[in-house]
Design a protein around this motif. Structure first.
Motif, mmCIF file in Angstrom:
data_model
loop_
_atom_site.group_PDB
_atom_site.id
_atom_site.type_symbol
_atom_site.label_atom_id
_atom_site.label_comp_id
_atom_site.label_asym_id
_atom_site.label_seq_id
_atom_site.Cartn_x
_atom_site.Cartn_y
_atom_site.Cartn_z
ATOM 1 N N THR A 48 -28.584 -14.025 7.482
ATOM 2 C CA THR A 48 -27.145 -13.976 7.795
ATOM 3 C C THR A 48 -26.374 -14.863 6.821
ATOM 4 O O THR A 48 -25.333 -14.474 6.287
ATOM 5 N N LEU A 49 -26.911 -16.057 6.553
ATOM 6 C CA LEU A 49 -26.264 -16.977 5.612
ATOM 7 C C LEU A 49 -26.167 -16.334 4.231
ATOM 8 O O LEU A 49 -25.105 -16.319 3.605
ATOM 9 N N LEU A 50 -27.295 -15.773 3.770
ATOM 10 C CA LEU A 50 -27.351 -15.186 2.432
ATOM 11 C C LEU A 50 -26.334 -14.052 2.290
ATOM 12 O O LEU A 50 -25.643 -13.946 1.282
ATOM 13 N N GLN A 51 -26.250 -13.234 3.337
ATOM 14 C CA GLN A 51 -25.378 -12.058 3.248
ATOM 15 C C GLN A 51 -23.891 -12.415 3.320
ATOM 16 O O GLN A 51 -23.039 -11.591 3.016
ATOM 17 N N HIS A 52 -23.603 -13.670 3.707
ATOM 18 C CA HIS A 52 -22.209 -14.118 3.662
ATOM 19 C C HIS A 52 -21.824 -14.558 2.250
ATOM 20 O O HIS A 52 -20.639 -14.702 1.956
ATOM 21 N N ASP A 170 -33.686 -12.224 -0.622
ATOM 22 C CA ASP A 170 -34.170 -12.401 0.744
ATOM 23 C C ASP A 170 -35.669 -12.125 0.798
ATOM 24 O O ASP A 170 -36.095 -10.974 0.679
ATOM 25 N N GLU A 171 -36.440 -13.161 0.934
ATOM 26 C CA GLU A 171 -37.909 -13.075 0.975
ATOM 27 C C GLU A 171 -38.451 -12.171 -0.136
ATOM 28 O O GLU A 171 -39.133 -11.177 0.144
ATOM 29 N N PRO A 172 -38.171 -12.534 -1.399
ATOM 30 C CA PRO A 172 -38.541 -11.632 -2.499
ATOM 31 C C PRO A 172 -40.044 -11.481 -2.689
ATOM 32 O O PRO A 172 -40.478 -10.524 -3.320
#
Ligand code: ADP
Ligand code: MG
Length: 294
Positions: A48-52, A170-172
């Motif tokens: 959620t943080l990353l997508q913001h 995200d978790e690459p």
């Protein structure tokens, strides 16, 4: 280019009776050029943080400042076109963002969309592929038929081709074998340090970025439980702060070493090599007097 979160809350709601708090009053400042690890338990708010950070998700409350943009709730996503070019997001499952039937088409899609000619776009595509350590022979292959590691690299190349300033991943390394995992992290680190990209990686494997992270963000129940360097992270956990994370192996080892020898010696780097060097100093000095050296 700093990113500043001010009192950012994100509530997911499937219907008025069912709401889930993704972020809870997050305040955060991120500087450019850093290699940032985002860690925390499942459901703590990492994705959620990353997508913001590139406007894929908007805050329910609060504001986010990124470059010249101020992101607030209720904005139209269209206004973030340029932002999306400068901030690339690689989703957890790369196949979710691959939709063309050749690698070349996949890679030229972004540049073409932003006005590059066919030739320019193809040149950029080749450059991005080579930067990711992939051979040009992949250009005519179907990306969905590549190995997991190659597919992931193609997904990253499709972001890189836009020359973003900030790359969010995200978790690459999930589902990659250890060798591909190490290669990918090394590559991302080089992009950060040699190509001056800011890299933010969500991972549940703290060990894999231990030697690289300039900074950590630990998420816990939608809040930022810790932001800072590895030494600070270690100190917090050593002093009983419950961050709901498994301490990376080198730090667990160092914690046991300190306990066994009743030491408390601050060190500033925690890679296996640096720990070995430090321990050798301690052993040679036969006591804690070596701990003052760094
Ligand atoms: P993480 O990436 O750390 O595992 P997420 O950011 O995906 O965590 O999720 C944070 C919280 O928000 C969790 O409680 C999760 O259940 C909830 N959440 C995430 N996505 C959705 C969604 N699409 N709908 C409802 N709740 C969601
Ligand atoms: Mg997640």
């Amino acid at each position: 280019m700093a990113i500043i979160f001010q009192h950012v809350t994100h509530t997911y709601s499937t219907d008025p009776l069912h709401t889930f708090l993704g972020l809870d009053d997050v305040n955060l400042t991120l500087d450019e050029g850093r290699f940032v690890g985002i860690i925390g338990a499942s459901g703590s708010g990492k994705s959620t943080l990353l997508q913001h950070c590139n406007g894929i998700l908007l805050p329910t409350d609060g504001t986010i400042q990124i470059m010249d943009y101020e992101i607030r709730s209720g904005q139209k996503l269209k206004s973030f076109r340029d932002l999306r070019r400068r901030i690339g997001l690689v989703f957890q499952f790369p196949e979710q963002q691959i939709f063309e039937d050749t690698v070349e088409k996949e890679l030229i899609f972004g540049p073409r969309n932003f006005g590059a000619s066919e030739d320019e776009a193809k040149e950029l595509a080749q450059k991005a592929l080579l930067t990711m350590g992939l051979p040009l022979s992949l250009l005519q292959r179907n990306p969905l038929q590549l190995s997991g590691g190659q597919m992931r690299k193609v997904a990253i190349a499709s972001i890189l081709v836009m020359d973003p300033d900030l790359i969010l991943l995200d978790e690459p390394t999930a589902t990659l074998d250890p060798k591909s995992r190490d290669e990918l992290i090394e590559l991302l680190y080089r992009l950060c340090k040699e190509h001056h990209k800011t890299i933010m990686i969500v991972t549940h494997r703290t060990d894999e970025i231990m030697d690289y992270a300039d900074e950590w963000i630990v998420m816990k129940e939608g809040t930022v439980a810790y932001q800072g360097d590895t030494q600070g992270l270690y100190e917090q956990i050593k002093h009983g702060e419950h961050l709901d994370i498994v301490l990376p192996k080198p730090l667990r080892f160092w914690q046991q070493f300190e306990e066994q020898f009743s030491l408390s010696c601050p060190i500033h780097h925690y890679s296996a090599e640096q720990l070995a060097e430090h321990i050798s100093q301690v052993v040679h000095a036969k006591g804690a007097s070596a701990c003052s050296k760094d």
